[in-house]
Motif scaffolding. Structure first.
Motif, PDB file in Angstrom:
ATOM      1  N   VAL A   1       0.854  -1.197   0.000  1.00 42.68           N
ATOM      2  CA  VAL A   1       0.000   0.000   0.000  1.00 42.68           C
ATOM      3  C   VAL A   1       0.882   1.236   0.000  1.00 42.68           C
ATOM      4  O   VAL A   1       1.838   1.338   0.776  1.00 42.68           O
ATOM      5  CB  VAL A   1      -0.993   0.023   1.184  1.00 42.68           C
ATOM      6  CG1 VAL A   1      -2.036  -1.062   1.024  1.00 42.68           C
ATOM      7  CG2 VAL A   1      -0.307  -0.108   2.520  1.00 42.68           C
ATOM      8  N   ASN A   2       0.566   2.168  -0.881  1.00 41.49           N
ATOM      9  CA  ASN A   2       1.318   3.405  -1.020  1.00 41.49           C
ATOM     10  C   ASN A   2       0.596   4.503  -0.248  1.00 41.49           C
ATOM     11  O   ASN A   2      -0.410   5.034  -0.708  1.00 41.49           O
ATOM     12  CB  ASN A   2       1.453   3.772  -2.492  1.00 41.49           C
ATOM     13  CG  ASN A   2       2.345   4.975  -2.706  1.00 41.49           C
ATOM     14  OD1 ASN A   2       2.616   5.748  -1.792  1.00 41.49           O
ATOM     15  ND2 ASN A   2       2.795   5.140  -3.937  1.00 41.49           N
TER      16      ASN A   2
ATOM     17  N   PRO B   1      -5.092   7.705   0.957  1.00 45.69           N
ATOM     18  CA  PRO B   1      -5.290   8.099   2.357  1.00 45.69           C
ATOM     19  C   PRO B   1      -5.065   6.892   3.273  1.00 45.69           C
ATOM     20  O   PRO B   1      -5.360   5.751   2.915  1.00 45.69           O
ATOM     21  CB  PRO B   1      -6.750   8.546   2.416  1.00 45.69           C
ATOM     22  CG  PRO B   1      -7.167   8.775   1.006  1.00 45.69           C
ATOM     23  CD  PRO B   1      -6.295   7.897   0.150  1.00 45.69           C
ATOM     24  N   ILE B   2      -4.552   7.154   4.466  1.00 44.52           N
ATOM     25  CA  ILE B   2      -4.239   6.076   5.406  1.00 44.52           C
ATOM     26  C   ILE B   2      -5.475   5.244   5.714  1.00 44.52           C
ATOM     27  O   ILE B   2      -5.390   4.023   5.884  1.00 44.52           O
ATOM     28  CB  ILE B   2      -3.567   6.626   6.697  1.00 44.52           C
ATOM     29  CG1 ILE B   2      -2.915   5.500   7.492  1.00 44.52           C
ATOM     30  CG2 ILE B   2      -4.536   7.413   7.540  1.00 44.52           C
ATOM     31  CD1 ILE B   2      -1.699   4.920   6.885  1.00 44.52           C
ATOM     32  N   GLU B   3      -6.636   5.876   5.764  1.00 44.18           N
ATOM     33  CA  GLU B   3      -7.875   5.136   6.027  1.00 44.18           C
ATOM     34  C   GLU B   3      -8.156   4.126   4.909  1.00 44.18           C
ATOM     35  O   GLU B   3      -8.626   3.024   5.170  1.00 44.18           O
ATOM     36  CB  GLU B   3      -9.059   6.101   6.179  1.00 44.18           C
ATOM     37  CG  GLU B   3      -8.949   7.037   7.356  1.00 44.18           C
ATOM     38  CD  GLU B   3      -8.073   8.264   7.094  1.00 44.18           C
ATOM     39  OE1 GLU B   3      -7.769   8.960   8.080  1.00 44.18           O
ATOM     40  OE2 GLU B   3      -7.673   8.518   5.933  1.00 44.18           O
TER      41      GLU B   3
ATOM     42  N   ALA C   1      -6.184  -3.301   3.786  1.00 46.54           N
ATOM     43  CA  ALA C   1      -5.601  -4.354   4.619  1.00 46.54           C
ATOM     44  C   ALA C   1      -6.696  -5.207   5.244  1.00 46.54           C
ATOM     45  O   ALA C   1      -6.609  -6.440   5.264  1.00 46.54           O
ATOM     46  CB  ALA C   1      -4.718  -3.742   5.701  1.00 46.54           C
ATOM     47  N   TYR C   2      -7.742  -4.560   5.729  1.00 48.92           N
ATOM     48  CA  TYR C   2      -8.869  -5.275   6.336  1.00 48.92           C
ATOM     49  C   TYR C   2      -9.538  -6.202   5.310  1.00 48.92           C
ATOM     50  O   TYR C   2      -9.786  -7.382   5.595  1.00 48.92           O
ATOM     51  CB  TYR C   2      -9.870  -4.263   6.886  1.00 48.92           C
ATOM     52  CG  TYR C   2     -11.165  -4.863   7.344  1.00 48.92           C
ATOM     53  CD1 TYR C   2     -11.242  -5.564   8.545  1.00 48.92           C
ATOM     54  CD2 TYR C   2     -12.321  -4.732   6.587  1.00 48.92           C
ATOM     55  CE1 TYR C   2     -12.442  -6.124   8.971  1.00 48.92           C
ATOM     56  CE2 TYR C   2     -13.518  -5.283   7.006  1.00 48.92           C
ATOM     57  CZ  TYR C   2     -13.571  -5.972   8.197  1.00 48.92           C
ATOM     58  OH  TYR C   2     -14.759  -6.523   8.618  1.00 48.92           O
TER      59      TYR C   2
END
Length: 101
Positions: free
Chosen positions: A76-77, A82-84, A90-91
Motif C-alpha cells: 500500500v502506497n 489516504p491512510i484510512e 488491509a482489512y
C-alpha cells in the motif's frame, strides 16, 4: 499482530497476511520532520539511517531483500492513498485471504 523486524520472513505465510506500507522518500522526510518537530535535513538523516538498518538487518538475518514485492501479499502506497483507505485495503485483504469475506 507482529510488526516489522523481518516477521514476514519468520511466520508461516499460510496463516500470515504480509503487508508493506510505503511512501515516496520526500514525503517520508516531510512527515518525519512534522511529526518529530525537526528539520527536513534531520529527518532525511533519520529516515536514511533507519532504512539502511532495516535493510541490513533483513539481509544479514534472513538473506532477503525487504524491497522485493514477492515477500508481501499486499503493498500500500500511503503517499497516494489516504491512510484510512490503506487500512480498509488491509482489512479487506485479511478477510479475503482467510475466508471471512
Amino acid at each position: 499482530m507482529i510488526v516489522g523486524r523481518g516477521a514476514h520472513f519468520i511466520l508461516d505465510p499460510e496463516w500470515t497476511l504480509r503487508i508493506r506500507a510505503f511512501a515516496p522518500l520526500e514525503l517520508r522526510f516531510a512527515r518525519m520532520a512534522e511529526a518529530k518537530k525537526i528539520t527536513e535535513a534531520e529527518a532525511t538523516d533519520i529516515v536514511g539511517r533507519k532504512d539502511r538498518e532495516r535493510q541490513t538487518f533483513c539481509r544479514k538475518q534472513f538473506n532477503k531483500d525487504i524491497h522485493d514485492p514477492a515477500h508481501y501479499d499486499l503493498l500500500v502506497n500511503t503517499g497516494t492513498l489516504p491512510i484510512e483507505m490503506c487500512a480498509e485495503a488491509a482489512y479487506l485483504a485479511f478477510r479475503a485471504r482467510f475466508g471471512m469475506g
